[in-house]
Design a protein around this motif. Sequence first.
Motif, short mmCIF file in Angstrom:
data_model
loop_
_atom_site.label_atom_id
_atom_site.label_comp_id
_atom_site.label_asym_id
_atom_site.label_seq_id
_atom_site.Cartn_x
_atom_site.Cartn_y
_atom_site.Cartn_z
N SER A 122 0.83 -1.21 0.00
CA SER A 122 0.00 0.00 0.00
C SER A 122 0.86 1.26 0.00
CB SER A 122 -0.93 0.00 1.21
OG SER A 122 -1.81 -1.11 1.19
N PHE A 123 1.90 1.26 0.84
CA PHE A 123 2.79 2.41 0.91
C PHE A 123 3.50 2.64 -0.42
CE2 PHE A 123 7.17 3.93 1.82
CZ PHE A 123 6.84 5.22 2.23
N ALA A 124 4.02 1.56 -1.01
CA ALA A 124 4.72 1.69 -2.29
C ALA A 124 3.79 2.22 -3.38
CB ALA A 124 5.30 0.33 -2.69
N PHE A 125 2.55 1.76 -3.36
CA PHE A 125 1.59 2.19 -4.38
C PHE A 125 1.28 3.68 -4.23
CE2 PHE A 125 -2.96 2.65 -5.66
CZ PHE A 125 -2.75 2.53 -7.02
N VAL A 126 1.05 4.12 -3.01
CA VAL A 126 0.75 5.54 -2.78
C VAL A 126 1.96 6.41 -3.13
CG1 VAL A 126 0.11 7.27 -1.05
CG2 VAL A 126 -0.98 5.02 -1.02
N VAL A 127 3.16 5.94 -2.83
CA VAL A 127 4.36 6.69 -3.19
C VAL A 127 4.49 6.80 -4.71
CG1 VAL A 127 6.89 6.67 -3.16
CG2 VAL A 127 5.62 6.15 -1.08
N VAL A 128 4.18 5.71 -5.42
CA VAL A 128 4.20 5.76 -6.90
C VAL A 128 3.19 6.79 -7.41
CG1 VAL A 128 3.67 4.45 -9.00
CG2 VAL A 128 5.07 3.42 -7.21
N LEU A 129 2.00 6.81 -6.79
CA LEU A 129 1.00 7.80 -7.19
C LEU A 129 1.49 9.22 -6.90
CD1 LEU A 129 -2.38 6.21 -5.98
CD2 LEU A 129 -1.32 6.11 -8.24
N LEU A 130 2.12 9.40 -5.75
CA LEU A 130 2.66 10.71 -5.39
C LEU A 130 3.70 11.17 -6.41
CD1 LEU A 130 3.05 13.08 -3.34
CD2 LEU A 130 4.77 11.64 -2.21
N LEU A 131 4.62 10.28 -6.77
CA LEU A 131 5.66 10.63 -7.73
C LEU A 131 5.08 10.86 -9.12
CD1 LEU A 131 8.49 8.18 -6.61
CD2 LEU A 131 8.24 10.60 -6.05
N THR A 132 4.09 10.04 -9.48
CA THR A 132 3.44 10.21 -10.79
C THR A 132 2.76 11.57 -10.87
OG1 THR A 132 3.06 7.83 -10.99
CG2 THR A 132 1.72 9.27 -12.38
N GLY A 133 1.99 11.90 -9.84
CA GLY A 133 1.31 13.19 -9.81
C GLY A 133 2.29 14.35 -9.77
N THR A 134 3.40 14.16 -9.05
CA THR A 134 4.40 15.22 -8.94
C THR A 134 5.07 15.49 -10.29
OG1 THR A 134 4.86 14.69 -6.62
CG2 THR A 134 6.56 15.89 -7.83
N VAL A 135 5.50 14.43 -10.95
CA VAL A 135 6.17 14.59 -12.25
C VAL A 135 5.22 15.20 -13.27
CG1 VAL A 135 7.21 13.35 -14.19
CG2 VAL A 135 7.81 12.72 -11.84
N HIS A 136 3.97 14.72 -13.28
CA HIS A 136 2.99 15.25 -14.22
C HIS A 136 2.73 16.73 -13.95
CE1 HIS A 136 -1.16 16.18 -15.59
NE2 HIS A 136 -0.77 15.51 -16.65
N PHE A 137 2.63 17.09 -12.69
CA PHE A 137 2.38 18.50 -12.35
C PHE A 137 3.55 19.38 -12.78
CE2 PHE A 137 3.34 21.88 -9.32
CZ PHE A 137 2.29 22.74 -9.59
N LEU A 138 4.77 18.94 -12.47
CA LEU A 138 5.94 19.74 -12.81
C LEU A 138 6.08 19.93 -14.32
CD1 LEU A 138 8.53 18.32 -10.25
CD2 LEU A 138 7.25 20.46 -10.11
#
Length: 226
Positions: A122-138
Amino acid sequence: MSDIVQPCFIASFLFFFNAYQDKFSPGWVFFSFLFIGIASIFFVPMLFYLPLLWILLGANVLALSLRNFCASLLGILLPFWVVGSYALYADRLSEFGDYCLTIGSLGPLFDYSQIALPQIISFAFVVVLLLTGTVHFLRNSYRDKIRTRMIYESLITIGLFTVLFILAQPQHYNTLMRVLIVVTSPLIAHFIALTETRITNIATIVIMVVTFLITFCNRWMLSLLS
């Protein structure tokens, strides 16, 4: 405890970002930090977010002033004054003092002995989502207004801080994961709402399916344990 911290964190954000570019908004700042104070009553390590929130209040929200800083202190302290007054009345002031001092007694660092495999997934999945959203936003932040960029940058900063907090103090996983989900949700929502390519559309479907599977598995594991 965790069920209280998450809604308090959400409520704090609602007031926090309303103070944008307003250095004379002690009301918004007071109520924002009041909810952080309430969350800290149930989970003292929430106080570690204070320096970061003050930095973001000045650097991103652009609302740091002496008046707003004092309002934030009053907001943080008010729940402790209320509970401390009750503890004094109930002759339990020493117990309350000992509880508050637990912020200085952190557990062993990087001790993952009590973390189960479903929690790691669960933690790894949420971190992947966080990084995905971060890269997309930037990559696409130029499309957003300045205020929106400031808000999302704040969420990214708090999200990365929370990831490091969980890695360093995994015994607080259950509570901190709720905080991480709060800041990750708008970022991945930004990704889903603005995806336009075939690959990102497929990624959105994959995210939804994996989210459902992880939620189902966690609920199933919880039912077995109960």
